[in-house]
Design an enzyme around this catalytic site. Structure first.
Site, PDB file in Angstrom:
ATOM      1  N   ASP A 153      -6.362  -7.388  -5.975  1.00 36.86           N
ATOM      2  CA  ASP A 153      -5.989  -8.119  -4.925  1.00 36.86           C
ATOM      3  C   ASP A 153      -7.188  -9.055  -4.618  1.00 36.86           C
ATOM      4  OD1 ASP A 153      -4.569  -9.064  -2.715  1.00 36.86           O
ATOM      5  OD2 ASP A 153      -5.361  -7.399  -1.344  1.00 36.86           O
ATOM      6  N   ARG A 209       0.897  -1.236   0.048  1.00 37.39           N
ATOM      7  CA  ARG A 209      -0.076  -0.080   0.154  1.00 37.39           C
ATOM      8  C   ARG A 209       0.942   1.276  -0.024  1.00 37.39           C
ATOM      9  NH1 ARG A 209      -3.201  -2.719   4.835  1.00 37.39           N
ATOM     10  NH2 ARG A 209      -4.818  -3.769   3.807  1.00 37.39           N
ATOM     11  N   ASP A 257     -16.072  -4.217  -4.311  1.00 46.35           N
ATOM     12  CA  ASP A 257     -15.897  -5.315  -3.579  1.00 46.35           C
ATOM     13  C   ASP A 257     -17.401  -5.988  -3.767  1.00 46.35           C
ATOM     14  OD1 ASP A 257     -13.910  -6.509  -1.276  1.00 46.35           O
ATOM     15  OD2 ASP A 257     -16.057  -7.091  -1.337  1.00 46.35           O
ATOM     16  N   SER A 258     -17.431  -7.158  -3.815  1.00 45.99           N
ATOM     17  CA  SER A 258     -19.061  -7.775  -3.987  1.00 45.99           C
ATOM     18  C   SER A 258     -19.697  -7.757  -2.625  1.00 45.99           C
ATOM     19  CB  SER A 258     -18.809  -9.305  -4.796  1.00 45.99           C
ATOM     20  OG  SER A 258     -17.858  -9.823  -3.670  1.00 45.99           O
ATOM     21  N   CYS A 271      -2.656 -14.249  -3.479  1.00 44.09           N
ATOM     22  CA  CYS A 271      -2.361 -14.634  -2.132  1.00 44.09           C
ATOM     23  C   CYS A 271      -2.450 -16.329  -1.966  1.00 44.09           C
ATOM     24  CB  CYS A 271      -3.295 -13.770  -1.157  1.00 44.09           C
ATOM     25  SG  CYS A 271      -4.832 -13.989  -1.279  1.00 44.09           S
TER      26      CYS A 271
HETATM   27  N1  SAH Z   1      -7.426  -5.588  -1.023  1.00 41.22           N
HETATM   28  C1  SAH Z   1      -7.837  -5.994   0.323  1.00 41.22           C
HETATM   29  C2  SAH Z   1      -8.014  -7.508   0.640  1.00 41.22           C
HETATM   30  C3  SAH Z   1      -8.620  -8.276  -0.286  1.00 41.22           C
HETATM   31  S1  SAH Z   1      -9.669  -9.418   0.388  1.00 41.22           S
HETATM   32  C4  SAH Z   1      -7.101  -5.279   1.502  1.00 41.22           C
HETATM   33  O1  SAH Z   1      -5.953  -4.574   1.254  1.00 41.22           O
HETATM   34  O2  SAH Z   1      -7.320  -5.419   2.517  1.00 41.22           O
HETATM   35  C5  SAH Z   1     -10.631 -10.025  -0.966  1.00 41.22           C
HETATM   36  C6  SAH Z   1     -11.998  -9.246  -1.176  1.00 41.22           C
HETATM   37  O3  SAH Z   1     -12.590  -9.703  -2.386  1.00 41.22           O
HETATM   38  C7  SAH Z   1     -12.808  -9.624  -0.028  1.00 41.22           C
HETATM   39  O4  SAH Z   1     -13.368  -8.377   0.502  1.00 41.22           O
HETATM   40  C8  SAH Z   1     -14.227 -10.203  -0.727  1.00 41.22           C
HETATM   41  O5  SAH Z   1     -15.695  -9.709  -0.478  1.00 41.22           O
HETATM   42  C9  SAH Z   1     -13.886  -9.655  -2.303  1.00 41.22           C
HETATM   43  N2  SAH Z   1     -14.464 -10.570  -3.365  1.00 41.22           N
HETATM   44  C10 SAH Z   1     -14.442 -12.026  -3.563  1.00 41.22           C
HETATM   45  N3  SAH Z   1     -14.873 -12.288  -4.573  1.00 41.22           N
HETATM   46  C11 SAH Z   1     -15.024 -10.917  -5.434  1.00 41.22           C
HETATM   47  C12 SAH Z   1     -15.775 -10.695  -6.636  1.00 41.22           C
HETATM   48  N4  SAH Z   1     -16.158 -11.868  -7.531  1.00 41.22           N
HETATM   49  N5  SAH Z   1     -15.889  -9.609  -7.052  1.00 41.22           N
HETATM   50  C13 SAH Z   1     -15.572  -8.675  -6.074  1.00 41.22           C
HETATM   51  N6  SAH Z   1     -15.179  -8.829  -4.861  1.00 41.22           N
HETATM   52  C14 SAH Z   1     -15.013 -10.241  -4.635  1.00 41.22           C
END
Ligand code: SAH
Length: 393
Positions: free
Chosen positions: A297, A211, A249-250, A337
């Protein structure tokens, strides 16, 4: 205490300090078999080799020590002291402008099955093994001793991380304190941490350094933060002087969190907008060239080896959309990850996506997990986070 006798020749990996004993390596067990209990492990010749937590499953023992020592108050305190010293050396602990860090990262801190994240004056403790669950109170007591003046609360959050079959009926609970103050600081930015209901321990501490790097690329850019969760990347992009920041985010809960965190740091700032939408759909529908800094991510696409092929396809599918749409001269931060996906496999998946899009792409940075998620040199499986920063012509 249980005694475990290994089959002949099955002590080799232990002599190289690998912290796991698979069930197939065990010849027989003496004494009452109690899941989560401590076991002394002996070679086929009866020679002492390790002590660890025993559990039913493929990883039968998680080794706590290779020295013939008692696992007592002193042991837990000593391990936690070393972990804290290391965090101070890394420059993440003992700072006023950074109260968010991982104190214990399982095998990386010679405490397999245990995770402890620090958020301000609260420690969130998570057990991934039955043994760590059984020892949670002793660990909490040692943690209070070691962190002394630095924490008031210990929240134990293992409802979803303990093996289902062990049937422990565990509920999340405070082992110390119970303060509702949920704001922690990361590199001077403030975040609400939802340790009660959030994913993992409430925050993705492992992206801190990445970040920070993003912040330096953000100036004047139109940023898209995909899979934003609590909005870590979004808030750093705003501090870095981004022109606009869109978070996707979903999960509607995640969108509430990102909005709250932006408001906490940049009240009333109209540069930010958040969308509760599926990432693949959003990428497909967005206009060409709408963004010149994109973060991808996603959650782990492969949780185990069998899912690997599909996971790699998933990474390619996701990245190709970003390559196709990112503005010329754009920067892409892309991550995986999944522990089951190696650095090279991830790079190949992204390479395939770049080639499909036909864009000219340069690798600017190769990213990984931060120092407070250390990798035990004897346990290379501990490496999981990888990322690339790409310049797309
Ligand atoms: N980048 C974040 C961590 C990501 S964790 C940080 O820095 O804190 C992964 C996220 O992806 C979760 O919040 C989950 O709700 C979301 N997610 C999972 N599948 C998804 C999709 N198909 N579309 C959008 N978001 C999704």
């Amino acid at each position: 205490m249980m005694t475990i006798y290994l089959k002949r020749g099955k002590d080799e990996s232990l002599r190289r300090f690998h912290p796991w004993i698979f069930s197939g390596a065990i010849h027989h067990i003496d004494g009452q078999e109690e899941e989560g209990a401590l076991a002394r492990v002996l070679t086929a010749d009866g020679e002492y080799i390790a002590t660890g937590h025993w559990q039913i499953g493929s990883i039968a023992v998680r080794v706590l020590t290779f020295a013939d020592e008692p696992i007592d108050e002193h042991f837990w305190q000593e391990r936690l002291c070393v972990a804290l010293d290391a965090r101070r050396a890394m420059g993440v602990a003992g700072r006023e402008d950074n109260t968010t860090y991982r104190l214990v990262h399982g095998e990386g801190d010679n405490l397999p099955g245990l995770v402890i994240d620090i958020y301000g004056r609260t420690a969130v403790m998570q057990a991934h093994s039955v043994g760590m669950h059984c020892d949670r109170k002793a660990i909490a007591a040692a943690l209070k001793q070691v962190m002394n003046e630095e924490i008031d609360n210990i929240y134990y959050k293992s409802e979803t991380t303990l093996p289902f079959k062990a049937d422990l009926g565990q509920e999340n609970e405070f082992l110390l304190g119970g303060s509702p103050d949920d704001v922690a600081i990361e590199n001077g930015l403030r975040f609400h941490i939802d340790w009660l209901h959030g994913q993992k321990t409430g925050f993705f501490v492992d992206q801190r350094d990445n970040r920070s790097l993003l912040e330096h690329y953000a100036h004047g850019r139109d940023v898209l933060n995909m899979f934003c969760y609590t909005g870590g990347f979004s808030v750093y992009a705003m501090r870095g002087g981004a022109q606009t920041v869109h978070s996707v985010d979903s999960s509607a809960k995640a969108i509430d969190l990102v909005n709250a965190n932006v408001e906490l740091n940049f009240p009333g700032d109209s540069r930010h907008k958040a969308f509760a939408e599926d990432a693949f759909r959003f990428l497909q529908q967005m206009e060409d060239g709408a963004y010149d800094l994109i973060i991808l991510d996603p959650p782990a696409f492969a949780k185990h080896k069998e899912a690997l092929r599909n996971a790699l396809k998933g990474y390619t599918r996701l990245n190709v959309r970003a390559f196709e749409k990112i503005r010329s001269g754009g920067i892409l931060f892309t991550f995986s990850c999944s522990q089951a996906v190696s650095k090279d496999q991830f790079r190949t998946a992204v390479f395939t996506a770049a080639a499909q899009s036909g864009r000219k792409v340069r690798i600017l940075h190769q990213l990984h997990q931060p120092a407070d998620h250390p990798i035990n040199i004897y346990h290379p499986e501990g490496e999981y986070l990888k990322g690339l920063v790409l310049y797309v012509e």
